[in-house]
Scaffold this motif. Sequence first.
Motif, PDB file in Angstrom:
ATOM      1  N   PHE A   1       0.857  -1.172   0.000  1.00 27.11           N
ATOM      2  CA  PHE A   1       0.000   0.000   0.000  1.00 27.11           C
ATOM      3  C   PHE A   1       0.902   1.233   0.000  1.00 27.11           C
ATOM      4  O   PHE A   1       2.082   1.144   0.315  1.00 27.11           O
ATOM      5  CB  PHE A   1      -0.882   0.020   1.253  1.00 27.11           C
ATOM      6  N   ARG A   2       0.322   2.370  -0.310  1.00 27.56           N
ATOM      7  CA  ARG A   2       1.098   3.607  -0.228  1.00 27.56           C
ATOM      8  C   ARG A   2       0.218   4.744   0.249  1.00 27.56           C
ATOM      9  O   ARG A   2      -1.008   4.717   0.083  1.00 27.56           O
ATOM     10  CB  ARG A   2       1.732   3.956  -1.575  1.00 27.56           C
ATOM     11  N   GLN A   3       0.867   5.735   0.837  1.00 27.21           N
ATOM     12  CA  GLN A   3       0.141   6.896   1.330  1.00 27.21           C
ATOM     13  C   GLN A   3       0.959   8.145   1.053  1.00 27.21           C
ATOM     14  O   GLN A   3       2.081   8.287   1.558  1.00 27.21           O
ATOM     15  CB  GLN A   3      -0.151   6.775   2.827  1.00 27.21           C
ATOM     16  N   ALA A   4       0.389   9.008   0.255  1.00 25.91           N
ATOM     17  CA  ALA A   4       1.012  10.291  -0.034  1.00 25.91           C
ATOM     18  C   ALA A   4       0.493  11.328   0.959  1.00 25.91           C
ATOM     19  O   ALA A   4      -0.593  11.162   1.526  1.00 25.91           O
ATOM     20  CB  ALA A   4       0.694  10.711  -1.461  1.00 25.91           C
ATOM     21  N   PRO A   5       1.230  12.402   1.187  1.00 24.65           N
ATOM     22  CA  PRO A   5       0.789  13.434   2.135  1.00 24.65           C
ATOM     23  C   PRO A   5      -0.599  13.965   1.792  1.00 24.65           C
ATOM     24  O   PRO A   5      -0.869  14.308   0.635  1.00 24.65           O
ATOM     25  CB  PRO A   5       1.851  14.521   1.987  1.00 24.65           C
ATOM     26  N   GLY A   6      -1.459  13.983   2.774  1.00 23.57           N
ATOM     27  CA  GLY A   6      -2.798  14.511   2.579  1.00 23.57           C
ATOM     28  C   GLY A   6      -3.769  13.576   1.887  1.00 23.57           C
ATOM     29  O   GLY A   6      -4.904  13.951   1.605  1.00 23.57           O
ATOM     30  N   LYS A   7      -3.320  12.354   1.603  1.00 22.49           N
ATOM     31  CA  LYS A   7      -4.177  11.389   0.911  1.00 22.49           C
ATOM     32  C   LYS A   7      -4.366  10.146   1.755  1.00 22.49           C
ATOM     33  O   LYS A   7      -3.610   9.872   2.678  1.00 22.49           O
ATOM     34  CB  LYS A   7      -3.576  11.019  -0.443  1.00 22.49           C
ATOM     35  N   GLU A   8      -5.401   9.390   1.408  1.00 24.37           N
ATOM     36  CA  GLU A   8      -5.643   8.143   2.107  1.00 24.37           C
ATOM     37  C   GLU A   8      -4.684   7.048   1.620  1.00 24.37           C
ATOM     38  O   GLU A   8      -4.173   7.103   0.507  1.00 24.37           O
ATOM     39  CB  GLU A   8      -7.090   7.691   1.877  1.00 24.37           C
TER      40      GLU A   8
ATOM     41  N   THR B   1       5.348   9.213  -5.632  1.00 30.49           N
ATOM     42  CA  THR B   1       5.962   9.613  -4.371  1.00 30.49           C
ATOM     43  C   THR B   1       5.007   9.370  -3.214  1.00 30.49           C
ATOM     44  O   THR B   1       3.866   9.843  -3.219  1.00 30.49           O
ATOM     45  CB  THR B   1       6.355  11.104  -4.420  1.00 30.49           C
ATOM     46  N   ALA B   2       5.464   8.601  -2.231  1.00 31.61           N
ATOM     47  CA  ALA B   2       4.613   8.239  -1.097  1.00 31.61           C
ATOM     48  C   ALA B   2       5.419   7.393  -0.117  1.00 31.61           C
ATOM     49  O   ALA B   2       6.536   6.955  -0.422  1.00 31.61           O
ATOM     50  CB  ALA B   2       3.392   7.441  -1.568  1.00 31.61           C
ATOM     51  N   MET B   3       4.819   7.159   1.041  1.00 29.80           N
ATOM     52  CA  MET B   3       5.334   6.146   1.964  1.00 29.80           C
ATOM     53  C   MET B   3       4.709   4.823   1.553  1.00 29.80           C
ATOM     54  O   MET B   3       3.483   4.744   1.412  1.00 29.80           O
ATOM     55  CB  MET B   3       4.973   6.497   3.395  1.00 29.80           C
ATOM     56  N   TYR B   4       5.535   3.833   1.360  1.00 30.27           N
ATOM     57  CA  TYR B   4       5.057   2.523   0.937  1.00 30.27           C
ATOM     58  C   TYR B   4       5.095   1.553   2.115  1.00 30.27           C
ATOM     59  O   TYR B   4       6.100   1.456   2.829  1.00 30.27           O
ATOM     60  CB  TYR B   4       5.913   1.997  -0.212  1.00 30.27           C
ATOM     61  N   TYR B   5       3.987   0.819   2.270  1.00 31.86           N
ATOM     62  CA  TYR B   5       3.839  -0.104   3.380  1.00 31.86           C
ATOM     63  C   TYR B   5       3.609  -1.527   2.883  1.00 31.86           C
ATOM     64  O   TYR B   5       2.826  -1.748   1.955  1.00 31.86           O
ATOM     65  CB  TYR B   5       2.650   0.288   4.251  1.00 31.86           C
ATOM     66  N   CYS B   6       4.244  -2.457   3.532  1.00 27.37           N
ATOM     67  CA  CYS B   6       3.996  -3.881   3.317  1.00 27.37           C
ATOM     68  C   CYS B   6       2.908  -4.309   4.306  1.00 27.37           C
ATOM     69  O   CYS B   6       2.887  -3.842   5.457  1.00 27.37           O
ATOM     70  CB  CYS B   6       5.290  -4.645   3.573  1.00 27.37           C
TER      71      CYS B   6
ATOM     72  N   SER C   1     -10.935  -5.041  -4.845  1.00 25.67           N
ATOM     73  CA  SER C   1      -9.788  -4.194  -4.547  1.00 25.67           C
ATOM     74  C   SER C   1      -9.444  -4.291  -3.067  1.00 25.67           C
ATOM     75  O   SER C   1     -10.345  -4.383  -2.234  1.00 25.67           O
ATOM     76  CB  SER C   1     -10.098  -2.742  -4.910  1.00 25.67           C
ATOM     77  N   PRO C   2      -8.190  -4.250  -2.721  1.00 26.60           N
ATOM     78  CA  PRO C   2      -7.802  -4.366  -1.310  1.00 26.60           C
ATOM     79  C   PRO C   2      -8.148  -3.104  -0.533  1.00 26.60           C
ATOM     80  O   PRO C   2      -8.062  -1.990  -1.057  1.00 26.60           O
ATOM     81  CB  PRO C   2      -6.286  -4.576  -1.382  1.00 26.60           C
ATOM     82  N   VAL C   3      -8.522  -3.291   0.696  1.00 26.71           N
ATOM     83  CA  VAL C   3      -8.759  -2.180   1.599  1.00 26.71           C
ATOM     84  C   VAL C   3      -7.905  -2.375   2.836  1.00 26.71           C
ATOM     85  O   VAL C   3      -7.626  -3.500   3.241  1.00 26.71           O
ATOM     86  CB  VAL C   3     -10.246  -2.043   1.990  1.00 26.71           C
ATOM     87  N   THR C   4      -7.510  -1.264   3.432  1.00 28.02           N
ATOM     88  CA  THR C   4      -6.588  -1.352   4.565  1.00 28.02           C
ATOM     89  C   THR C   4      -7.173  -2.153   5.721  1.00 28.02           C
ATOM     90  O   THR C   4      -6.457  -2.856   6.430  1.00 28.02           O
ATOM     91  CB  THR C   4      -6.192   0.046   5.044  1.00 28.02           C
TER      92      THR C   4
ATOM     93  N   GLN D   1      10.049   5.204   2.496  1.00 31.95           N
ATOM     94  CA  GLN D   1       9.725   6.369   1.675  1.00 31.95           C
ATOM     95  C   GLN D   1      10.267   6.215   0.257  1.00 31.95           C
ATOM     96  O   GLN D   1      11.428   5.836   0.050  1.00 31.95           O
ATOM     97  CB  GLN D   1      10.314   7.638   2.304  1.00 31.95           C
ATOM     98  N   VAL D   2       9.406   6.535  -0.695  1.00 31.98           N
ATOM     99  CA  VAL D   2       9.804   6.590  -2.107  1.00 31.98           C
ATOM    100  C   VAL D   2       9.541   8.006  -2.601  1.00 31.98           C
ATOM    101  O   VAL D   2       8.424   8.513  -2.473  1.00 31.98           O
ATOM    102  CB  VAL D   2       9.011   5.578  -2.955  1.00 31.98           C
TER     103      VAL D   2
END
Length: 126
Positions: free
Chosen positions: A37-44, A91-96, A107-110, A121-122
């Motif tokens: 998963f990934r999360q960019a600033p200000g986004k889900e 560009t985002a923080m990527y999570y395993c 679709s996957p949901v958190t 971080q990428v």
Amino acid sequence: QVKLVESGGGSVQAGGSLRLSCAVPGYTATWGSMGWFRQAPGKEREGVAVISPSTGFTFYADSVQGRFTISREYGKTILSLQMNSLKPEDTAMYYCATDWRAMSRGSPVTADFRYWGQGTQVTVSS
């Protein structure tokens, strides 16, 4: 306590490549679903790529289809994400993330993933 550890993030110019890795406890075949998963600033946080070995299910977000490849190393406890043709919007923080339940459609949901890494971080510059 399940601990997932990501590595491989960094900074790259647009068009470049990065490979993320996630050390998963136990053999990857024992997990129902594994993904990124990934999360960019200000986004889900959004699902990028997910695999469920027992059902043969593979998911890619439309935005990464054809550029990213998720894989697991047989006999090893590594989940990887090969990212090619990177764009600034990647560009985002990527999570395993992993869970015991397997996906077979949709679709996957958190909320469906119980275990998470700390993130890597990428950053893609134009």
